[in-house]
Design a protein around this motif. Structure first.
Motif, PDB file in Angstrom:
ATOM      1  N   ARG A  88      41.061  33.936  31.468  1.00 17.08           N
ATOM      2  CA  ARG A  88      40.969  34.986  32.488  1.00 17.08           C
ATOM      3  C   ARG A  88      39.667  34.812  33.243  1.00 17.08           C
ATOM      4  O   ARG A  88      38.613  34.698  32.632  1.00 17.08           O
ATOM      5  N   LEU A  89      39.755  34.816  34.562  1.00 19.66           N
ATOM      6  CA  LEU A  89      38.568  34.742  35.399  1.00 19.66           C
ATOM      7  C   LEU A  89      38.490  35.973  36.290  1.00 19.66           C
ATOM      8  O   LEU A  89      39.471  36.342  36.932  1.00 19.66           O
ATOM      9  N   ASP A 127      49.649  26.073  38.904  1.00 21.50           N
ATOM     10  CA  ASP A 127      49.879  26.410  40.310  1.00 21.50           C
ATOM     11  C   ASP A 127      49.719  27.914  40.534  1.00 21.50           C
ATOM     12  O   ASP A 127      49.076  28.343  41.493  1.00 21.50           O
ATOM     13  N   ARG A 128      50.280  28.728  39.641  1.00 18.12           N
ATOM     14  CA  ARG A 128      50.123  30.191  39.738  1.00 18.12           C
ATOM     15  C   ARG A 128      48.649  30.578  39.631  1.00 18.12           C
ATOM     16  O   ARG A 128      48.167  31.449  40.359  1.00 18.12           O
ATOM     17  N   PHE A 129      47.936  29.931  38.717  1.00 16.15           N
ATOM     18  CA  PHE A 129      46.513  30.197  38.505  1.00 16.15           C
ATOM     19  C   PHE A 129      45.709  29.861  39.759  1.00 16.15           C
ATOM     20  O   PHE A 129      44.835  30.628  40.175  1.00 16.15           O
ATOM     21  N   ALA A 130      46.014  28.733  40.395  1.00 18.52           N
ATOM     22  CA  ALA A 130      45.300  28.330  41.611  1.00 18.52           C
ATOM     23  C   ALA A 130      45.519  29.357  42.730  1.00 18.52           C
ATOM     24  O   ALA A 130      44.580  29.714  43.441  1.00 18.52           O
ATOM     25  N   VAL A 131      46.748  29.836  42.881  1.00 14.06           N
ATOM     26  CA  VAL A 131      47.032  30.875  43.886  1.00 14.06           C
ATOM     27  C   VAL A 131      46.225  32.131  43.573  1.00 14.06           C
ATOM     28  O   VAL A 131      45.614  32.727  44.462  1.00 14.06           O
ATOM     29  N   GLN A 132      46.187  32.513  42.303  1.00 10.65           N
ATOM     30  CA  GLN A 132      45.447  33.708  41.902  1.00 10.65           C
ATOM     31  C   GLN A 132      43.945  33.547  42.147  1.00 10.65           C
ATOM     32  O   GLN A 132      43.279  34.496  42.569  1.00 10.65           O
ATOM     33  N   ILE A 133      43.398  32.362  41.887  1.00  5.55           N
ATOM     34  CA  ILE A 133      41.975  32.127  42.145  1.00  5.55           C
ATOM     35  C   ILE A 133      41.684  32.254  43.639  1.00  5.55           C
ATOM     36  O   ILE A 133      40.677  32.839  44.033  1.00  5.55           O
ATOM     37  N   GLY A 134      42.549  31.699  44.470  1.00  6.68           N
ATOM     38  CA  GLY A 134      42.377  31.834  45.915  1.00  6.68           C
ATOM     39  C   GLY A 134      42.315  33.294  46.329  1.00  6.68           C
ATOM     40  O   GLY A 134      41.467  33.697  47.130  1.00  6.68           O
ATOM     41  N   GLU A 174      41.793  41.141  41.234  1.00  5.39           N
ATOM     42  CA  GLU A 174      40.681  41.399  40.315  1.00  5.39           C
ATOM     43  C   GLU A 174      40.528  40.347  39.243  1.00  5.39           C
ATOM     44  O   GLU A 174      39.425  40.130  38.737  1.00  5.39           O
ATOM     45  N   VAL A 175      41.612  39.692  38.860  1.00  9.12           N
ATOM     46  CA  VAL A 175      41.553  38.701  37.788  1.00  9.12           C
ATOM     47  C   VAL A 175      42.584  37.611  38.026  1.00  9.12           C
ATOM     48  O   VAL A 175      43.661  37.875  38.557  1.00  9.12           O
ATOM     49  N   ALA A 176      42.225  36.377  37.661  1.00 10.76           N
ATOM     50  CA  ALA A 176      43.160  35.247  37.688  1.00 10.76           C
ATOM     51  C   ALA A 176      43.391  34.848  36.237  1.00 10.76           C
ATOM     52  O   ALA A 176      42.447  34.743  35.454  1.00 10.76           O
ATOM     53  N   ILE A 177      44.650  34.628  35.875  1.00 10.40           N
ATOM     54  CA  ILE A 177      45.003  34.361  34.476  1.00 10.40           C
ATOM     55  C   ILE A 177      45.804  33.070  34.380  1.00 10.40           C
ATOM     56  O   ILE A 177      46.819  32.905  35.045  1.00 10.40           O
ATOM     57  N   LEU A 178      45.337  32.162  33.533  1.00  5.08           N
ATOM     58  CA  LEU A 178      46.046  30.924  33.225  1.00  5.08           C
ATOM     59  C   LEU A 178      46.587  31.068  31.813  1.00  5.08           C
ATOM     60  O   LEU A 178      45.825  31.217  30.856  1.00  5.08           O
ATOM     61  N   MET A 179      47.909  31.049  31.677  1.00  3.06           N
ATOM     62  CA  MET A 179      48.570  31.208  30.385  1.00  3.06           C
ATOM     63  C   MET A 179      48.877  29.841  29.780  1.00  3.06           C
ATOM     64  O   MET A 179      49.089  28.870  30.492  1.00  3.06           O
TER      65      MET A 179
END
Length: 148
Positions: free
Chosen positions: A7-8, A124-131, A139-144
């Motif tokens: 989680r970032l 790919d989902r994580f990269a979109v969330q980081i953007g 508020e948070v990016a999550i890589l599962m």
């Protein structure tokens, strides 16, 4: 196998930098670290979006306290994502440490090295969330992932 995640969260500053707060968990292990980053987050995001990932130039960010000579004296957040096998599985490696500057209390610093496996679709989902995180839209990016 058990679930794992990275989680970032991001707290921007007025000068164009921002603090990343990283929390990683894999099975019974967990860790937390925070460090300031600048334009290196854009380079990290660009590498996350590349396919396939390169072992030699894997997406990586690391931050903490620098030694004044361009080197990292104390790493508090290091995240590396690289290929794991020929099936397309990816290895997520997060080194996280608590804040303890070089004082007599340096011996009480906690650190964790968390590793888990994930897939390109999750990345790919994580990269979109980081953007979205960097633009203040999330508020948070999550890589599962999973532990092996």
């Amino acid at each position: 196998m058990s679930t794992a995640e990275l989680r970032l969260a991001y707290e921007p500053d007025e000068d164009g930098t921002g603090k990343i707060i990283a929390v990683a968990r894999a099975g019974a292990f967990a860790g937390r670290g925070e460090a300031w980053f600048g334009n290196d987050l854009d380079a990290f995001l660009k590498k996350l979006r590349s396919f396939p990932l390169s072992s030699e130039a894997a997406p990586m960010i690391e931050g903490g306290y620098y030694d004044g000579k361009g080197g990292l004296a104390e790493c508090r957040v290091r995240i590396i994502i690289k290929p794991h096998d020929m099936k397309g599985t990816l290895l997520v490696h997060a080194d996280l440490a608590t804040l303890v500057q070089h004082t007599p209390d340096f011996d009480v610093q906690n650190s964790a090295s968390i590793r888990f496996l994930t897939e390109y679709a999750e990345l790919d989902r994580f990269a979109v969330q980081i953007g979205e995180l960097l633009k203040g839209r999330r508020e948070v990016a999550i890589l599962m992932g999973v532990t092996s």
